[in-house]
Design a protein around this motif. Structure first.
Motif, PDB file in Angstrom:
ATOM      1  N   VAL A  55       0.838  -1.203   0.000  1.00 58.00           N
ATOM      2  CA  VAL A  55       0.000   0.000   0.000  1.00 58.00           C
ATOM      3  C   VAL A  55       0.874   1.254   0.000  1.00 58.00           C
ATOM      4  N   ALA A  56       1.882   1.285   0.856  1.00 53.63           N
ATOM      5  CA  ALA A  56       2.760   2.458   0.946  1.00 53.63           C
ATOM      6  C   ALA A  56       3.534   2.677  -0.352  1.00 53.63           C
ATOM      7  N   GLN A  57       3.925   1.576  -0.994  1.00 52.75           N
ATOM      8  CA  GLN A  57       4.647   1.679  -2.251  1.00 52.75           C
ATOM      9  C   GLN A  57       3.740   2.170  -3.380  1.00 52.75           C
ATOM     10  N   ALA A  58       2.455   1.821  -3.312  1.00 52.62           N
ATOM     11  CA  ALA A  58       1.505   2.187  -4.359  1.00 52.62           C
ATOM     12  C   ALA A  58       1.059   3.643  -4.271  1.00 52.62           C
ATOM     13  N   SER A  59       1.301   4.285  -3.147  1.00 46.39           N
ATOM     14  CA  SER A  59       0.820   5.655  -2.980  1.00 46.39           C
ATOM     15  C   SER A  59       1.779   6.488  -2.157  1.00 46.39           C
ATOM     16  N   SER A  60       1.913   7.720  -2.546  1.00 49.36           N
ATOM     17  CA  SER A  60       2.713   8.657  -1.750  1.00 49.36           C
ATOM     18  C   SER A  60       1.871   9.256  -0.623  1.00 49.36           C
ATOM     19  N   ARG A  61       0.579   8.882  -0.561  1.00 48.30           N
ATOM     20  CA  ARG A  61      -0.334   9.432   0.452  1.00 48.30           C
ATOM     21  C   ARG A  61      -0.202   8.756   1.817  1.00 48.30           C
ATOM     22  N   VAL A  62       0.443   7.582   1.871  1.00 50.26           N
ATOM     23  CA  VAL A  62       0.555   6.877   3.143  1.00 50.26           C
ATOM     24  C   VAL A  62       1.984   6.421   3.405  1.00 50.26           C
ATOM     25  N   ALA A  63       2.352   6.445   4.678  1.00 52.09           N
ATOM     26  CA  ALA A  63       3.657   5.966   5.122  1.00 52.09           C
ATOM     27  C   ALA A  63       3.423   4.768   6.042  1.00 52.09           C
ATOM     28  N   HIS A  64       4.219   3.742   5.870  1.00 50.72           N
ATOM     29  CA  HIS A  64       4.076   2.511   6.650  1.00 50.72           C
ATOM     30  C   HIS A  64       4.786   2.644   7.999  1.00 50.72           C
ATOM     31  N   ILE A  65       4.084   2.294   9.065  1.00 50.84           N
ATOM     32  CA  ILE A  65       4.668   2.216  10.402  1.00 50.84           C
ATOM     33  C   ILE A  65       4.500   0.783  10.876  1.00 50.84           C
ATOM     34  N   GLU A  66       5.604   0.070  10.990  1.00 51.65           N
ATOM     35  CA  GLU A  66       5.600  -1.304  11.492  1.00 51.65           C
ATOM     36  C   GLU A  66       5.868  -1.223  12.994  1.00 51.65           C
ATOM     37  N   VAL A  67       4.823  -1.386  13.794  1.00 56.76           N
ATOM     38  CA  VAL A  67       4.925  -1.175  15.241  1.00 56.76           C
ATOM     39  C   VAL A  67       5.903  -2.150  15.887  1.00 56.76           C
ATOM     40  N   SER A  68       5.932  -3.397  15.457  1.00 53.00           N
ATOM     41  CA  SER A  68       6.878  -4.367  16.038  1.00 53.00           C
ATOM     42  C   SER A  68       8.317  -3.883  15.881  1.00 53.00           C
ATOM     43  N   LYS A  69       8.627  -3.357  14.713  1.00 55.39           N
ATOM     44  CA  LYS A  69       9.969  -2.819  14.448  1.00 55.39           C
ATOM     45  C   LYS A  69      10.229  -1.587  15.322  1.00 55.39           C
ATOM     46  N   LEU A  70       9.228  -0.739  15.446  1.00 52.12           N
ATOM     47  CA  LEU A  70       9.328   0.455  16.283  1.00 52.12           C
ATOM     48  C   LEU A  70       9.596   0.076  17.743  1.00 52.12           C
ATOM     49  N   VAL A  71       8.891  -0.953  18.228  1.00 54.44           N
ATOM     50  CA  VAL A  71       9.076  -1.423  19.605  1.00 54.44           C
ATOM     51  C   VAL A  71      10.525  -1.868  19.819  1.00 54.44           C
ATOM     52  N   ARG A  72      11.061  -2.625  18.847  1.00 57.89           N
ATOM     53  CA  ARG A  72      12.458  -3.096  18.953  1.00 57.89           C
ATOM     54  C   ARG A  72      13.441  -1.936  18.894  1.00 57.89           C
ATOM     55  N   GLU A  73      13.300  -1.086  17.873  1.00 65.05           N
ATOM     56  CA  GLU A  73      14.271  -0.007  17.649  1.00 65.05           C
ATOM     57  C   GLU A  73      14.260   1.048  18.748  1.00 65.05           C
ATOM     58  N   LYS A  74      13.085   1.399  19.236  1.00 61.74           N
ATOM     59  CA  LYS A  74      12.958   2.449  20.255  1.00 61.74           C
ATOM     60  C   LYS A  74      12.900   1.874  21.670  1.00 61.74           C
ATOM     61  N   LYS A  75      12.993   0.533  21.772  1.00 64.86           N
ATOM     62  CA  LYS A  75      12.939  -0.158  23.073  1.00 64.86           C
ATOM     63  C   LYS A  75      11.684   0.237  23.870  1.00 64.86           C
ATOM     64  N   LEU A  76      10.535   0.069  23.216  1.00 64.79           N
ATOM     65  CA  LEU A  76       9.252   0.423  23.818  1.00 64.79           C
ATOM     66  C   LEU A  76       8.695  -0.759  24.614  1.00 64.79           C
ATOM     67  N   TYR A  77       9.541  -1.348  25.410  1.00 64.00           N
ATOM     68  CA  TYR A  77       9.160  -2.473  26.259  1.00 64.00           C
ATOM     69  C   TYR A  77       9.962  -2.408  27.555  1.00 64.00           C
ATOM     70  N   ARG A  78       9.449  -3.081  28.572  1.00 67.53           N
ATOM     71  CA  ARG A  78      10.112  -3.106  29.873  1.00 67.53           C
ATOM     72  C   ARG A  78      10.510  -4.525  30.277  1.00 67.53           C
ATOM     73  N   GLU A  79       9.949  -5.534  29.559  1.00 69.62           N
ATOM     74  CA  GLU A  79      10.226  -6.924  29.906  1.00 69.62           C
ATOM     75  C   GLU A  79      10.515  -7.739  28.655  1.00 69.62           C
ATOM     76  N   TRP A  80      11.143  -8.903  28.859  1.00 70.38           N
ATOM     77  CA  TRP A  80      11.420  -9.833  27.781  1.00 70.38           C
ATOM     78  C   TRP A  80      10.905 -11.202  28.184  1.00 70.38           C
ATOM     79  N   ASP A  81      10.205 -11.878  27.275  1.00 69.72           N
ATOM     80  CA  ASP A  81       9.689 -13.221  27.505  1.00 69.72           C
ATOM     81  C   ASP A  81      10.647 -14.211  26.856  1.00 69.72           C
ATOM     82  N   ASP A  82      11.469 -14.883  27.673  1.00 75.70           N
ATOM     83  CA  ASP A  82      12.456 -15.825  27.145  1.00 75.70           C
ATOM     84  C   ASP A  82      11.805 -17.031  26.478  1.00 75.70           C
TER      85      ASP A  82
END
Length: 163
Positions: A55-82
């Motif tokens: 969808v993001a590639q098909a249009s310049s009207r939208v930008a993709h936000i992958e929340v899982s990637k954001l959580v990893r990159e910005k460390k938006l977590y406090r715990e880890w489940d081993d």
């Protein structure tokens, strides 16, 4: 894809596309944005990221936000489940990170958990599904632990993301 193209032609709050739900509070500040925000959710492995990238590639009207990637990159977590080999994200931290990005509109957000997002952040919600054997194979190729694969396949069977 055809659905991706149809999503791009929908106006905020009024979408005739199949298997999607228009949202948004008409009087809210976010509902007045020029371009819609779209939430794509579903069990891990159903194709959320692939769909959003198309969808993001098909249009310049939208930008993709992958929340899982954001959580990893910005460390938006406090715990880890081993056992499941994943972070336990912090809902407040994720919301604080996303809210300013969504105010302008024009975002297609993908995440497997959606119940904590504010309804007026999104004009459209798309829930992707997959056959369980397809899902199992995809998660196995990602080298998910067996317990995590079983957990996600069961979530798909019981339609957890539709609730």
């Amino acid at each position: 894809s055809e659905l991706a193209s149809r999503l791009l032609t929908c106006s905020p709050g009024a979408c005739p596309c199949a298997r999607v739900s228009p949202l948004g509070a008409s009087g809210s500040a976010m509902a007045k944005r020029a371009n819609p925000n779209i939430l794509v959710t579903g069990t891990p492995g159903v194709g959320k990221t692939t769909f959003c990238e198309a969808v993001a590639q098909a249009s310049s009207r939208v930008a993709h936000i992958e929340v899982s990637k954001l959580v990893r990159e910005k460390k938006l977590y406090r715990e880890w489940d081993d056992e499941m080999d994943c972070s336990i994200f912090d809902e407040d931290m994720v919301c604080d990170e996303l809210e300013p990005r969504l105010q302008e509109g024009g975002c297609i957000v993908d995440f497997h958990s959606a119940g904590f997002f504010q309804d007026d952040w999104f004009d459209l919600v798309v829930v992707l599904r997959a056959e369980t054997h397809v899902l199992y194979d995809r998660l196995e190729r990602r080298h998910y632990p067996e317990a995590k694969i079983k957990n996600n396949v069961e979530a798909e069977i019981f339609q957890t993301c539709l609730e």
